[in-house]
Design a protein around this motif. Structure first.
Motif, mmCIF file in Angstrom:
data_model
loop_
_atom_site.group_PDB
_atom_site.id
_atom_site.type_symbol
_atom_site.label_atom_id
_atom_site.label_comp_id
_atom_site.label_asym_id
_atom_site.label_seq_id
_atom_site.Cartn_x
_atom_site.Cartn_y
_atom_site.Cartn_z
ATOM 1 N N LEU A 137 -2.912 5.027 -7.070
ATOM 2 C CA LEU A 137 -3.898 4.211 -6.368
ATOM 3 C C LEU A 137 -3.281 3.048 -5.593
ATOM 4 N N VAL A 138 -2.346 2.331 -6.206
ATOM 5 C CA VAL A 138 -1.673 1.254 -5.480
ATOM 6 C C VAL A 138 -0.920 1.834 -4.283
ATOM 7 N N LEU A 139 -0.250 2.955 -4.493
ATOM 8 C CA LEU A 139 0.513 3.584 -3.405
ATOM 9 C C LEU A 139 -0.408 4.001 -2.266
ATOM 10 N N TYR A 140 -1.536 4.628 -2.583
ATOM 11 C CA TYR A 140 -2.486 5.026 -1.533
ATOM 12 C C TYR A 140 -2.979 3.816 -0.743
ATOM 13 N N ALA A 141 -3.262 2.720 -1.468
ATOM 14 C CA ALA A 141 -3.758 1.518 -0.797
ATOM 15 C C ALA A 141 -2.731 0.979 0.199
ATOM 16 N N LEU A 142 -1.454 1.098 -0.132
ATOM 17 C CA LEU A 142 -0.394 0.636 0.765
ATOM 18 C C LEU A 142 -0.131 1.627 1.885
ATOM 19 N N VAL A 143 -0.115 2.914 1.560
ATOM 20 C CA VAL A 143 0.145 3.960 2.552
ATOM 21 C C VAL A 143 -0.900 3.949 3.670
ATOM 22 N N ALA A 144 -2.146 3.636 3.321
ATOM 23 C CA ALA A 144 -3.210 3.619 4.333
ATOM 24 C C ALA A 144 -2.802 2.785 5.536
ATOM 25 N N THR A 145 -2.193 1.639 5.275
ATOM 26 C CA THR A 145 -1.799 0.739 6.364
ATOM 27 C C THR A 145 -0.411 1.044 6.897
ATOM 28 N N THR A 146 0.558 1.234 6.018
ATOM 29 C CA THR A 146 1.940 1.409 6.487
ATOM 30 C C THR A 146 2.144 2.713 7.246
ATOM 31 N N THR A 197 0.846 -5.420 5.418
ATOM 32 C CA THR A 197 1.588 -6.037 6.518
ATOM 33 C C THR A 197 1.163 -7.501 6.615
ATOM 34 N N ASP A 198 1.774 -8.216 7.526
ATOM 35 C CA ASP A 198 1.402 -9.627 7.706
ATOM 36 C C ASP A 198 0.413 -9.825 8.845
ATOM 37 N N ASN A 199 -0.200 -8.737 9.292
ATOM 38 C CA ASN A 199 -1.240 -8.806 10.312
ATOM 39 C C ASN A 199 -2.529 -8.232 9.729
ATOM 40 N N PRO A 200 -3.479 -9.073 9.316
ATOM 41 C CA PRO A 200 -4.709 -8.581 8.679
ATOM 42 C C PRO A 200 -5.478 -7.570 9.520
ATOM 43 N N SER A 201 -5.378 -7.673 10.838
ATOM 44 C CA SER A 201 -6.123 -6.745 11.687
ATOM 45 C C SER A 201 -5.584 -5.318 11.600
ATOM 46 N N GLN A 202 -4.380 -5.145 11.046
ATOM 47 C CA GLN A 202 -3.788 -3.815 10.916
ATOM 48 C C GLN A 202 -4.181 -3.126 9.611
ATOM 49 N N THR A 203 -4.769 -3.860 8.699
ATOM 50 C CA THR A 203 -5.041 -3.323 7.365
ATOM 51 C C THR A 203 -6.120 -2.244 7.401
ATOM 52 N N LEU A 204 -5.838 -1.144 6.724
ATOM 53 C CA LEU A 204 -6.789 -0.049 6.554
ATOM 54 C C LEU A 204 -7.036 0.152 5.060
ATOM 55 N N ILE A 205 -8.155 0.784 4.748
ATOM 56 C CA ILE A 205 -8.515 1.081 3.363
ATOM 57 C C ILE A 205 -8.612 2.601 3.198
ATOM 58 N N PRO A 206 -8.057 3.138 2.107
ATOM 59 C CA PRO A 206 -8.320 4.553 1.820
ATOM 60 C C PRO A 206 -9.780 4.694 1.389
ATOM 61 N N ALA A 207 -10.531 5.475 2.103
ATOM 62 C CA ALA A 207 -11.945 5.666 1.780
ATOM 63 C C ALA A 207 -12.339 7.085 2.140
ATOM 64 N N ALA A 208 -12.974 7.746 1.222
ATOM 65 C CA ALA A 208 -13.297 9.146 1.472
ATOM 66 C C ALA A 208 -14.349 9.622 0.497
ATOM 67 N N ALA A 209 -14.695 10.866 0.661
ATOM 68 C CA ALA A 209 -15.650 11.479 -0.246
ATOM 69 C C ALA A 209 -15.125 11.445 -1.668
ATOM 70 N N GLY A 210 -16.010 11.120 -2.597
ATOM 71 C CA GLY A 210 -15.632 11.121 -4.002
ATOM 72 C C GLY A 210 -15.882 12.474 -4.631
ATOM 73 N N THR A 245 -10.721 3.074 8.038
ATOM 74 C CA THR A 245 -10.428 3.791 6.799
ATOM 75 C C THR A 245 -9.674 5.076 7.111
ATOM 76 N N VAL A 246 -8.998 5.600 6.105
ATOM 77 C CA VAL A 246 -8.342 6.907 6.192
ATOM 78 C C VAL A 246 -8.694 7.679 4.916
ATOM 79 N N PRO A 247 -8.716 9.028 4.990
ATOM 80 C CA PRO A 247 -9.042 9.814 3.788
ATOM 81 C C PRO A 247 -8.006 9.616 2.691
ATOM 82 N N PHE A 248 -8.425 9.875 1.463
ATOM 83 C CA PHE A 248 -7.453 9.882 0.382
ATOM 84 C C PHE A 248 -6.382 10.918 0.741
ATOM 85 N N MET A 249 -5.139 10.541 0.623
ATOM 86 C CA MET A 249 -4.030 11.316 1.166
ATOM 87 C C MET A 249 -3.985 12.755 0.651
ATOM 88 N N ASP A 250 -4.219 12.948 -0.645
ATOM 89 C CA ASP A 250 -4.069 14.279 -1.230
ATOM 90 C C ASP A 250 -5.112 15.274 -0.738
#
Length: 423
Positions: free
Chosen positions: A200-209, A300-313, A377-382
């Motif tokens: 979960l922590v990794l997904y939260a970071l991957v969404a943006t990076t 990142t250090d730019n808040p406007s670049q931040t994305l959240i993993p969000a998808a169907a549960g 937002t981006v889908p959960f990676m898996d």
């Protein structure tokens, strides 16, 4: 990743749980008549929310009894395939979207274990993004009732006591962790003893990076034009390790399970927890007077670049060999009705998958709702990986990294190998 492997995450993941997405412990509730046409069997990972849905379903259908079990995502995923192949599976069961884990739509629909639900009225109303992960070869097999997001869930009372505020940049996040540690209250609870939590922590970071600069990364992976090892997945994984070294988590995450991590965050032993929004309902159960809010985890250090993993549960599928198929369909249709759906997402602290249900989101999800409506937002990676093996390798590899038995480079190369073999 809740509670899902996310798958997910979550959402809950997870979503989740996922997996998600995500539940923390097991239990069984049995109807009094012991069988017959008025009895439905159900297996769920939605502990803390499915109970009220079952009660409402039974009330709406006098004489009907639901015999159900709840279990954690890891345990459930290990059991469901065996039960289906041996003919001992229940009429209705939790099913994750896409293809990311052993209990996912593609994995269970491909061998014919799930009933085609395409003829149900709600199936045609699903938004494209959700419908795409509820289907296998153009047919709908998963009654997905909610959307989930993964982020940092803060205990507002604990934050106020510590005199700290949620960080919105990577630099501020590390400073937040150091400040929290100095006050004797770690920033985030982490229950890595349950391996689905590790992602979960990794997904939260991957969404943006990864997806911040390249929304087409999944398509490039599928075309063989990108890999985990030679992408910003490596940077995100190194950030995860940096968070651990900085003291962002409590001592011994590998010795802490999901339920124990909830207890830490709910009672203010940590300032929060990085999880799917589904955890909010569980935190409120442990601390009814607490207030919990989900925020994006910055990378990142730019808040406007931040994305959240969000998808169907995770949703619900019907056993193709259900002993009571009519009642099974009635249950999934209740879940997908405004009444059933709103009851589920309210208890989970989520958002409904279908429009026009009249649902008002909990204030704790204001930021998640804003990110969803603004396409951040981006889908959960898996959910877009070619086989469940990739996620399983990732989960076990993350535990090995936390125990000092592996490295980010080794893990990403192993994930690449599984991705290529599953394509």
């Amino acid at each position: 990743m809740k509670t899902p492997t996310t798958s997910a995450v979550v959402a809950a993941a997870t979503a989740t749980a996922l997996l998600l997405l995500a539940a923390c412990s097991g239990g069984t509730k049995t109807g009094s008549d012991g069988g017959g046409s008025k009895t439905l069997t159900l297996a769920s990972v939605d502990q803390g929310s499915v109970e009220d849905v079952v009660k409402a379903f039974e009330k709406a259908n006098p004489g009907v009894k639901v015999r159900y079990t709840t279990s954690g995502a890891d345990q459930y995923q290990q059991q469901v395939r065996t039960q289906l192949s041996s003919g001992t599976a229940p009429d209705v069961m939790s099913v994750w979207p896409g293809n990311g884990n052993p209990g996912a739509t593609h994995v269970l629909a491909k061998p014919g274990y799930l009933r085609d639900l395409s003829d149900q009225a709600w199936a045609k109303k699903m938004p494209d993004a959700i419908q795409s992960v509820a289907q296998y070869e153009g047919k709908t097999y998963n009654a997905i009732f909610g959307q989930n997001g993964i982020g940092a869930v803060y205990n507002e009372q604990a934050m106020e006591k510590a005199g700290l505020t949620p960080p919105d940049t990577w630099t501020k996040l590390l400073a937040f962790c150091r400040d929290a540690k100095a006050k004797g209250t770690p920033a985030f609870a982490l229950g890595n003893q349950d391996n689905w939590v590790t992602q979960l922590v990794l997904y939260a970071l991957v969404a943006t990076t990864v997806y911040g600069p390249d929304r087409d990364f999944d398509q490039k992976m599928q075309a063989g034009q990108a890999t985990f090892a030679d992408s910003s997945w490596k940077a995100a994984l190194e950030q995860y390790v940096t968070m651990e070294k900085t003291g962002c988590f409590q001592k011994n995450p590998l010795g802490t399970n999901y339920e124990a991590s909830q207890q830490l965050a709910a009672t203010g032993k940590t300032l929060g927890i990085v999880q799917g929004n589904w955890v909010i309902a569980l935190l409120k159960q442990k601390n009814p007077g607490g207030t919990f809010t989900l925020k994006a985890l910055p990378a990142t250090d730019n808040p406007s670049q931040t994305l959240i993993p969000a998808a169907a549960g995770a949703g619900y599928g019907v056993n193709a060999k259900a002993k009571n198929p009519e009642l099974a369909l009635k249950f999934v249709n209740f879940v997908m009705s405004p009444k059933g759906m709103n009851l589920f997402v309210k208890k989970q602290g989520g958002l409904p998958s279908l429009p026009d249900t009249g649902y008002r989101a909990d204030p704790s999800l204001t930021e998640l709702s804003q990110f969803i409506t603004s396409n951040r937002t981006v889908p959960f990676m898996d959910q877009r990986w070619p086989s469940a093996k990739v996620q399983q390798t990732m989960l076990s590899g993350l535990q090995e990294i936390f125990s000092g038995q592996s490295t980010p480079d080794q893990l990403l190369k192993a994930m690449d190998a599984d991705y290529k073999s599953g394509s």
